[in-house]
Design a protein around this motif. Structure first.
Motif, short mmCIF file in Angstrom:
data_model
loop_
_atom_site.label_atom_id
_atom_site.label_comp_id
_atom_site.label_asym_id
_atom_site.label_seq_id
_atom_site.Cartn_x
_atom_site.Cartn_y
_atom_site.Cartn_z
N ASN A 5 44.64 55.95 48.23
CA ASN A 5 45.40 55.25 46.95
C ASN A 5 45.65 53.70 47.70
OD1 ASN A 5 45.65 57.13 45.19
ND2 ASN A 5 47.34 57.98 46.09
N PHE A 6 44.55 53.07 48.42
CA PHE A 6 44.94 51.67 48.71
C PHE A 6 44.39 50.96 47.34
CE2 PHE A 6 43.85 53.81 52.66
CZ PHE A 6 45.13 53.52 53.32
N ARG A 7 45.00 49.73 47.25
CA ARG A 7 44.71 48.90 46.11
C ARG A 7 43.78 47.79 46.83
NH1 ARG A 7 48.64 45.55 44.19
NH2 ARG A 7 47.70 45.53 42.26
N ILE A 8 42.60 47.71 46.12
CA ILE A 8 41.58 46.97 46.76
C ILE A 8 41.02 45.79 45.85
CG2 ILE A 8 39.05 47.46 47.34
CD1 ILE A 8 39.90 50.13 47.65
N GLY A 9 40.57 44.61 46.20
CA GLY A 9 40.03 43.61 45.54
C GLY A 9 38.61 43.40 45.99
N VAL A 10 37.68 43.14 45.02
CA VAL A 10 36.24 42.87 45.52
C VAL A 10 35.96 41.50 44.89
CG1 VAL A 10 33.90 43.53 44.97
CG2 VAL A 10 35.69 45.30 45.23
N LEU A 11 35.61 40.83 45.88
CA LEU A 11 35.41 39.18 45.32
C LEU A 11 33.72 38.71 45.75
CD1 LEU A 11 36.39 36.47 44.36
CD2 LEU A 11 37.22 35.95 46.60
N THR A 12 33.13 38.47 44.75
CA THR A 12 31.62 38.28 44.74
C THR A 12 31.63 36.81 44.90
OG1 THR A 12 30.89 40.33 43.73
CG2 THR A 12 29.49 38.25 43.96
N LEU A 13 31.03 36.17 45.76
CA LEU A 13 30.85 34.78 46.17
C LEU A 13 29.35 34.22 45.68
CD1 LEU A 13 33.54 33.86 46.46
CD2 LEU A 13 33.09 35.64 48.37
N SER A 14 29.17 33.84 44.56
CA SER A 14 27.72 33.51 44.25
C SER A 14 27.58 32.74 43.20
CB SER A 14 27.02 34.82 43.62
OG SER A 14 25.93 34.57 42.86
N ASP A 15 26.93 31.25 43.35
CA ASP A 15 26.89 30.51 42.18
C ASP A 15 26.26 30.88 41.21
OD1 ASP A 15 28.06 28.27 43.76
OD2 ASP A 15 26.20 27.77 44.87
N ASP A 62 48.97 37.58 48.86
CA ASP A 62 50.40 37.41 49.17
C ASP A 62 50.93 37.81 47.80
OD1 ASP A 62 49.67 35.95 51.46
OD2 ASP A 62 50.11 34.15 51.00
N GLU A 63 50.49 37.60 46.70
CA GLU A 63 51.09 37.89 45.37
C GLU A 63 50.93 39.31 44.85
OE1 GLU A 63 50.00 34.45 42.86
OE2 GLU A 63 50.48 33.23 44.38
N LEU A 64 49.38 39.68 44.90
CA LEU A 64 49.04 40.87 44.45
C LEU A 64 49.23 41.98 45.47
CD1 LEU A 64 45.69 40.11 42.56
CD2 LEU A 64 48.28 40.27 41.56
N LYS A 65 49.56 41.67 46.60
CA LYS A 65 49.63 42.74 47.72
C LYS A 65 48.67 43.61 47.93
CE LYS A 65 54.00 41.00 48.70
NZ LYS A 65 54.00 39.88 49.55
N LEU A 66 47.36 43.35 47.84
CA LEU A 66 46.28 44.18 47.95
C LEU A 66 46.02 44.65 49.27
CD1 LEU A 66 43.46 42.67 45.83
CD2 LEU A 66 45.29 44.26 44.96
N ASN A 67 45.64 45.90 49.58
CA ASN A 67 45.51 46.36 51.01
C ASN A 67 44.53 45.86 51.50
OD1 ASN A 67 46.86 49.01 48.93
ND2 ASN A 67 47.97 48.51 51.26
N LEU A 68 43.35 45.82 50.71
CA LEU A 68 41.74 45.33 51.14
C LEU A 68 41.38 44.59 50.31
CD1 LEU A 68 39.42 46.06 53.02
CD2 LEU A 68 39.14 48.15 51.73
N ILE A 69 40.80 43.43 50.79
CA ILE A 69 39.97 42.66 50.11
C ILE A 69 38.42 42.61 50.73
CG2 ILE A 69 39.23 40.43 49.06
CD1 ILE A 69 42.62 39.75 49.44
N LEU A 70 37.48 42.98 49.94
CA LEU A 70 35.91 42.76 50.34
C LEU A 70 35.39 41.95 49.73
CD1 LEU A 70 35.79 46.66 49.92
CD2 LEU A 70 35.50 45.53 52.04
N THR A 71 34.72 40.74 50.41
CA THR A 71 33.99 39.77 49.80
C THR A 71 32.65 40.23 49.89
OG1 THR A 71 33.79 38.32 51.78
CG2 THR A 71 35.79 38.02 50.31
#
Length: 168
Positions: A5-15, A62-71
Motif C-alpha cells: 500500500n505504498f503511495r506512488i507518484g509518476v512524473l513524465t518529463l516530455s515537451d 515533502d508535502e504529499l509524503k509519497l513513498n515512491l516517485i518514478l520519473t
C-alpha cells in the motif's frame, strides 16, 4: 507478488507529451507495472523544465509524503534532458546500486545504455527513481528494481527489521 500500500507518484518529463502531441505510453506502463505496490496518488506530464521538475519532486516528497516517485524521460544527453540535474538538486543522498543495476541490465541489450544519466536516491522518506522515456526502456529498467522495491520502501518508512533475509 505480494500486494503493498505504498503511495506512488509518476512524473513524465516530455515537451511533446505536455503539449498533447504525444501519448504518454511510458507513464501508463509505469502505472501498470507498479500497481501491486500501491496506488498512484499523483500523475503528471510536464515539459523538460528543470525548475518545474525540482518543484514537483520537492512537493510530492515533502508535502504529499509519497513513498515512491518514478520519473520517465529526460535522462539522456540532449540539451533538454534535465531530469538528472533536477533530481540531484532535491536528493538527500543517492542509491547508486539501483541506478547501476538498471544500466548494467540495459547494457546487455544496447550499448546506448551507457549514456543514461538516470539517478536513484532519497529525499526524506521518498525514493525517487529516474527511468528512461521509452516504454521499452521503462519496462527493462523497472523490472530490474521491482524485486528490491518493497524492501527499500519499507526501510524508508521505518521498518527496523534485519536486512539479511535470504533471497527466495
Amino acid at each position: 507478488m505480494q500486494e503493498h500500500n505504498f503511495r506512488i507518484g509518476v512524473l513524465t518529463l516530455s515537451d511533446k507529451g505536455s503539449r498533447g502531441e504525444r501519448e504518454d505510453e511510458s507513464g501508463r506502463l509505469i502505472g501498470e507495472m507498479i500497481a501491486p505496490f500501491g496506488s498512484v496518488a499523483r500523475y503528471q506530464i510536464v515539459p523538460d523544465e528543470e525548475s518545474r521538475i525540482v518543484m514537483l519532486l520537492t512537493s510530492w516528497s515533502d508535502e504529499l509524503k509519497l513513498n515512491l516517485i518514478l520519473t520517465t524521460g529526460g535522462t539522456g544527453l540532449s540539451e533538454r534532458d534535465v531530469t538528472p540535474q533536477a533530481t540531484e538538486q532535491v536528493l538527500d543522498y543517492q542509491v547508486p546500486g539501483m541506478a547501476e543495476a538498471m544500466r548494467s541490465t540495459s547494457m546487455q541489450k544496447t550499448p546506448h545504455a551507457m549514456i543514461s544519466r538516470a539517478l536513484v536516491g532519497v529525499r526524506g522518506k521518498t525514493l525517487i527513481v529516474n527511468l528512461p522515456g521509452s516504454p521499452k526502456g521503462v519496462k527493462e529498467n523497472l523490472e530490474v528494481l521491482l524485486p528490491a522495491l518493497p524492501h527499500a520502501l519499507a526501510k524508508l518508512a521505518g521498518d527496523d527489521s534485519d536486512c539479511a533475509e535470504p533471497v527466495r
